[in-house]
Scaffold this motif. Structure first.
Motif, PDB file in Angstrom:
ATOM      1  N   LEU A 116      39.760 -72.846   4.497  1.00  0.00           N
ATOM      2  CA  LEU A 116      39.312 -71.665   4.898  1.00  0.00           C
ATOM      3  C   LEU A 116      37.582 -71.118   5.454  1.00  0.00           C
ATOM      4  O   LEU A 116      37.339 -72.039   5.444  1.00  0.00           O
ATOM      5  CB  LEU A 116      38.419 -71.057   3.075  1.00  0.00           C
ATOM      6  CG  LEU A 116      40.049 -71.009   2.109  1.00  0.00           C
ATOM      7  CD1 LEU A 116      39.872 -70.124   0.816  1.00  0.00           C
ATOM      8  CD2 LEU A 116      40.713 -69.760   2.850  1.00  0.00           C
ATOM      9  N   VAL A 117      37.677 -69.948   5.759  1.00  0.00           N
ATOM     10  CA  VAL A 117      36.243 -69.732   6.758  1.00  0.00           C
ATOM     11  C   VAL A 117      35.878 -69.387   6.335  1.00  0.00           C
ATOM     12  O   VAL A 117      34.216 -70.413   6.454  1.00  0.00           O
ATOM     13  CB  VAL A 117      36.981 -68.662   7.735  1.00  0.00           C
ATOM     14  CG1 VAL A 117      35.444 -68.083   8.902  1.00  0.00           C
ATOM     15  CG2 VAL A 117      37.587 -69.184   8.933  1.00  0.00           C
ATOM     16  N   CYS A 118      35.346 -69.174   4.998  1.00  0.00           N
ATOM     17  CA  CYS A 118      33.980 -68.985   4.418  1.00  0.00           C
ATOM     18  C   CYS A 118      33.832 -70.770   4.069  1.00  0.00           C
ATOM     19  O   CYS A 118      32.256 -70.764   4.138  1.00  0.00           O
ATOM     20  CB  CYS A 118      33.966 -68.821   3.503  1.00  0.00           C
ATOM     21  SG  CYS A 118      35.302 -69.007   1.699  1.00  0.00           S
ATOM     22  N   HIS A 119      34.133 -71.417   4.625  1.00  0.00           N
ATOM     23  CA  HIS A 119      33.658 -73.094   3.822  1.00  0.00           C
ATOM     24  C   HIS A 119      32.598 -73.569   5.204  1.00  0.00           C
ATOM     25  O   HIS A 119      31.885 -74.174   5.039  1.00  0.00           O
ATOM     26  CB  HIS A 119      34.679 -73.772   3.506  1.00  0.00           C
ATOM     27  CG  HIS A 119      35.475 -74.107   2.485  1.00  0.00           C
ATOM     28  ND1 HIS A 119      34.583 -73.977   1.558  1.00  0.00           N
ATOM     29  CD2 HIS A 119      36.246 -73.652   1.138  1.00  0.00           C
ATOM     30  CE1 HIS A 119      34.883 -74.003   0.012  1.00  0.00           C
ATOM     31  NE2 HIS A 119      35.776 -73.630  -0.062  1.00  0.00           N
ATOM     32  N   GLY A 120      33.802 -72.897   5.665  1.00  0.00           N
ATOM     33  CA  GLY A 120      32.438 -73.194   7.296  1.00  0.00           C
ATOM     34  C   GLY A 120      32.118 -72.725   8.156  1.00  0.00           C
ATOM     35  O   GLY A 120      30.403 -72.853   8.271  1.00  0.00           O
ATOM     36  N   GLU A 121      31.408 -71.234   7.561  1.00  0.00           N
ATOM     37  CA  GLU A 121      30.464 -70.805   7.709  1.00  0.00           C
ATOM     38  C   GLU A 121      29.479 -70.716   6.751  1.00  0.00           C
ATOM     39  O   GLU A 121      28.049 -70.791   6.496  1.00  0.00           O
ATOM     40  CB  GLU A 121      31.162 -69.057   7.483  1.00  0.00           C
ATOM     41  CG  GLU A 121      31.890 -68.566   7.993  1.00  0.00           C
ATOM     42  CD  GLU A 121      31.304 -68.079   9.314  1.00  0.00           C
ATOM     43  OE1 GLU A 121      30.103 -67.037   9.650  1.00  0.00           O
ATOM     44  OE2 GLU A 121      31.941 -69.399  10.340  1.00  0.00           O
ATOM     45  N   ARG A 122      29.555 -71.580   5.262  1.00  0.00           N
ATOM     46  CA  ARG A 122      28.624 -72.218   4.749  1.00  0.00           C
ATOM     47  C   ARG A 122      28.035 -73.545   5.199  1.00  0.00           C
ATOM     48  O   ARG A 122      27.215 -73.651   5.169  1.00  0.00           O
ATOM     49  CB  ARG A 122      29.309 -72.330   3.359  1.00  0.00           C
ATOM     50  CG  ARG A 122      29.058 -70.952   2.524  1.00  0.00           C
ATOM     51  CD  ARG A 122      29.463 -71.660   0.939  1.00  0.00           C
ATOM     52  NE  ARG A 122      28.585 -72.013   0.547  1.00  0.00           N
ATOM     53  CZ  ARG A 122      27.455 -71.382  -0.034  1.00  0.00           C
ATOM     54  NH1 ARG A 122      27.753 -70.058  -0.448  1.00  0.00           N
ATOM     55  NH2 ARG A 122      26.229 -71.915  -1.453  1.00  0.00           N
ATOM     56  N   LEU A 123      28.830 -74.549   5.792  1.00  0.00           N
ATOM     57  CA  LEU A 123      28.199 -75.336   6.998  1.00  0.00           C
ATOM     58  C   LEU A 123      27.106 -75.492   7.933  1.00  0.00           C
ATOM     59  O   LEU A 123      26.314 -75.330   8.168  1.00  0.00           O
ATOM     60  CB  LEU A 123      29.489 -75.879   7.266  1.00  0.00           C
ATOM     61  CG  LEU A 123      29.476 -77.761   8.222  1.00  0.00           C
ATOM     62  CD1 LEU A 123      28.509 -78.965   7.420  1.00  0.00           C
ATOM     63  CD2 LEU A 123      30.649 -77.326   9.050  1.00  0.00           C
ATOM     64  N   LEU A 124      27.813 -73.779   8.487  1.00  0.00           N
ATOM     65  CA  LEU A 124      26.785 -73.367   9.535  1.00  0.00           C
ATOM     66  C   LEU A 124      26.353 -72.868   9.267  1.00  0.00           C
ATOM     67  O   LEU A 124      24.769 -72.875   9.836  1.00  0.00           O
ATOM     68  CB  LEU A 124      27.395 -71.749  10.448  1.00  0.00           C
ATOM     69  CG  LEU A 124      27.317 -71.755  11.764  1.00  0.00           C
ATOM     70  CD1 LEU A 124      26.930 -73.476  12.760  1.00  0.00           C
ATOM     71  CD2 LEU A 124      28.499 -70.674  12.465  1.00  0.00           C
ATOM     72  N   HIS A 125      25.471 -72.385   8.077  1.00  0.00           N
ATOM     73  CA  HIS A 125      24.400 -72.444   7.763  1.00  0.00           C
ATOM     74  C   HIS A 125      23.156 -73.228   7.081  1.00  0.00           C
ATOM     75  O   HIS A 125      22.287 -72.742   7.712  1.00  0.00           O
ATOM     76  CB  HIS A 125      24.570 -70.680   5.966  1.00  0.00           C
ATOM     77  CG  HIS A 125      22.961 -70.816   5.219  1.00  0.00           C
ATOM     78  ND1 HIS A 125      22.833 -71.487   4.518  1.00  0.00           N
ATOM     79  CD2 HIS A 125      23.136 -69.489   5.402  1.00  0.00           C
ATOM     80  CE1 HIS A 125      21.992 -70.509   3.877  1.00  0.00           C
ATOM     81  NE2 HIS A 125      22.082 -68.971   4.742  1.00  0.00           N
ATOM     82  N   ARG A 126      23.679 -74.150   6.380  1.00  0.00           N
ATOM     83  CA  ARG A 126      23.559 -75.767   6.150  1.00  0.00           C
ATOM     84  C   ARG A 126      22.796 -76.491   7.322  1.00  0.00           C
ATOM     85  O   ARG A 126      21.333 -76.864   7.225  1.00  0.00           O
ATOM     86  CB  ARG A 126      24.454 -76.169   5.685  1.00  0.00           C
ATOM     87  CG  ARG A 126      24.601 -76.008   4.206  1.00  0.00           C
ATOM     88  CD  ARG A 126      25.514 -76.669   3.618  1.00  0.00           C
ATOM     89  NE  ARG A 126      25.215 -78.690   3.510  1.00  0.00           N
ATOM     90  CZ  ARG A 126      26.439 -79.300   4.042  1.00  0.00           C
ATOM     91  NH1 ARG A 126      27.572 -79.097   3.700  1.00  0.00           N
ATOM     92  NH2 ARG A 126      25.864 -80.264   3.654  1.00  0.00           N
ATOM     93  N   VAL A 127      23.714 -75.982   8.669  1.00  0.00           N
ATOM     94  CA  VAL A 127      23.137 -76.442   9.882  1.00  0.00           C
ATOM     95  C   VAL A 127      21.932 -75.704   9.959  1.00  0.00           C
ATOM     96  O   VAL A 127      20.613 -75.831  10.258  1.00  0.00           O
ATOM     97  CB  VAL A 127      24.352 -76.510  11.045  1.00  0.00           C
ATOM     98  CG1 VAL A 127      23.982 -76.537  11.929  1.00  0.00           C
ATOM     99  CG2 VAL A 127      25.345 -77.486  10.871  1.00  0.00           C
ATOM    100  N   TYR A 128      21.932 -74.657  10.274  1.00  0.00           N
ATOM    101  CA  TYR A 128      20.519 -73.517  11.089  1.00  0.00           C
ATOM    102  C   TYR A 128      19.655 -73.735   9.561  1.00  0.00           C
ATOM    103  O   TYR A 128      18.964 -73.699  10.286  1.00  0.00           O
ATOM    104  CB  TYR A 128      21.528 -72.071  10.918  1.00  0.00           C
ATOM    105  CG  TYR A 128      20.618 -71.715  11.229  1.00  0.00           C
ATOM    106  CD1 TYR A 128      19.950 -70.944  12.660  1.00  0.00           C
ATOM    107  CD2 TYR A 128      19.855 -70.075  10.556  1.00  0.00           C
ATOM    108  CE1 TYR A 128      18.910 -70.210  12.686  1.00  0.00           C
ATOM    109  CE2 TYR A 128      18.565 -69.269  10.905  1.00  0.00           C
ATOM    110  CZ  TYR A 128      18.526 -68.647  12.381  1.00  0.00           C
ATOM    111  OH  TYR A 128      17.231 -68.395  12.110  1.00  0.00           O
TER     112      TYR A 128
END
Length: 447
Positions: free
Chosen positions: A257-269
């Protein structure tokens, strides 16, 4: 240029299998960044985006319940050609075969074929936030009209000896790690699971000090001495093709699910901005390896890529693949600005050659061949001066739990992960391997 002189840390995150219109077409559709070449309301019901199959037309549709519609569209070399729909004259690509290729591959006809779905600013909430606050590149193309392994070869070696994804270790020439080592550049990999670099067979390196778990990224950004810190950081998500994990994949490869990728992107930022002094000299590059079979309306670029000596394919490529999302996140970009120059994954290698070599031509002959065909360096998208403003912040969105996706390996890249994990265990031993990658303990490693 001034920006590259001031930037001390370059961070690269490459996720999996999403097109530009699929993730970022909403920027123009919602009027958030009208300058972006994305989806437009006036074209939504015209033939501009129409995909025809057996006298029926299909248009892009908003994904509201991802779990109910998302599938893994085809993206092999042959079916990407179907998707791009070259005209009978051979001079134009209609980008109208995404539904045709999907039905050919799945034998499944549906009211809303998954390749035509797109996310809005709520579904792709972190990607959308970064695009609006920093720089979106709306002409970043996947280098080859093919799938994962060849395009990751282009990203990390500048060329490819293969034109498809198979159940193997990936044959390759000089890796970007070799190029950086030869110039004394400090680099490091932070991984949220077994990294894709496993498939390049660099086994001794994988259990060494250059690879660290993602959980250490924020601590290192906050506390590590700049003189010891890596100058180039590669971030590796948890891959969907790592088929024996209970943890949800966050690489954005369907069926993840894209939402898990979005949360990874948030963690990175969040990690990269936790030290404002270091952030002031950081460039974070975010893109995707290939479009994954999802619709994009922009035709490919006419970039020739002949087979290099020793390649296992004989028919060269005549174009790029479709567009993929590309973001430059840094104080050294103009906020909310779209960059319209022609880019692909080798644009990152040009940037590294400018920063750590003698110029963009200093990476390799194969990268120069693409540069001569007007593939540009990412440095051209940087600003002459940093944006002086508080660091933009975004609260994370909730993500529904994902059921276990443990399964028997089916796709070639899943079997490639399995083969590479077995060879890592054989080369480096179970103790060293398990210490670095505990996910591999008890894994089904019998080919």
């Amino acid at each position: 240029m001034a920006a590259l002189d001031e930037i001390q840390t370059i961070v690269i995150l490459m996720q999996e299998n999403r097109s530009f219109d699929h993730m970022l077409g909403h920027l123009s559709l919602e009027g958030l960044l009208p300058d972006v070449d994305g989806l437009r309301q006036e074209d939504m019901e015209l033939t501009t985006y129409a995909n025809e199959y057996r006298n029926r037309f299909y248009w892009p549709f908003l994904i509201q319940d991802e779990a109910s519609v998302i599938r893994d569209p085809p993206h092999s070399r042959h079916l990407v050609q179907v998707q791009m729909a070259r005209s009978s004259s051979g001079k134009k690509f209609r980008m109208s075969g995404f539904v045709d290729s999907y039905i050919q591959y799945t034998q499944h006809q549906t009211e809303h074929p998954p390749p035509m779905g797109y996310f809005d600013s709520r579904g792709a909430w972190m990607t959308s936030f970064l695009a609006r606050q920093y720089c979106v590149c709306d002409r970043w193309f996947t280098p080859l009209p093919s799938d994962t392994q060849p395009n990751r070869c282009m990203a990390f070696t500048g060329t490819t000896l293969i034109d498809d994804t198979d159940s193997r270790l990936i044959p390759h020439r000089e890796h970007v790690f070799d190029w950086l080592n030869a110039r004394g550049v400090r680099w490091r990999v932070y991984h949220d699971g077994p990294p894709f670099f496993l498939l390049f067979g660099r086994f001794h390196e994988l259990v060494g000090m250059k690879y660290r778990p993602f959980s250490e990224l924020a601590h290192d950004i906050q506390h590590e001495d700049p003189g010891q810190a890596p100058q180039v950081i590669f971030l590796e998500p948890r891959y969907f093709d790592f088929f024996w994990s209970d943890e949800p994949a966050n690489c954005n490869h369907p069926l993840a699910l894209v939402c898990h990728g979005e949360r990874l992107l948030h963690r990175v930022y969040t990690a990269l901005t936790c030290n404002p002094e270091k952030w002031a000299r950081t460039l974070f590059i975010h893109t995707y390896d290939e479009h994954g079979g999802f619709f994009d309306h922009v035709p490919p670029l006419p970039i020739e890529n002949p087979p290099p000596p020793g390649a296992d394919f004989t028919e060269g490529f005549k174009t790029t693949g479709p567009r993929v999302p590309g973001l430059l996140v840094s104080p050294w970009v103009q906020p909310g600005k779209a960059f319209h120059g022609n880019l692909d994954h080798t644009s990152m290698l040009q940037l590294l050659a400018e920063k750590f070599g003698s110029g963009p031509e200093d990476y390799s002959a194969s990268v120069n061949h693409r540069r001569a065909q007007r593939i540009r360096s990412l440095s051209e998208a940087l600003a002459d001066a940093p944006a002086l403003r508080p660091i933009p912040t975004r609260a994370p969105e909730p993500c529904p739990p994902m059921p276990s996706m443990k399964r028997q390996p089916r796709a070639p890249n899943e079997r490639a992960f399995q083969k590479a994990a077995l060879e890592l265990l054989q080369h480096e031993g179970p103790i060293a391997t398990a210490a670095k990658y505990p996910d591999l303990v008890g894994a089904p490693l019998t080919p």
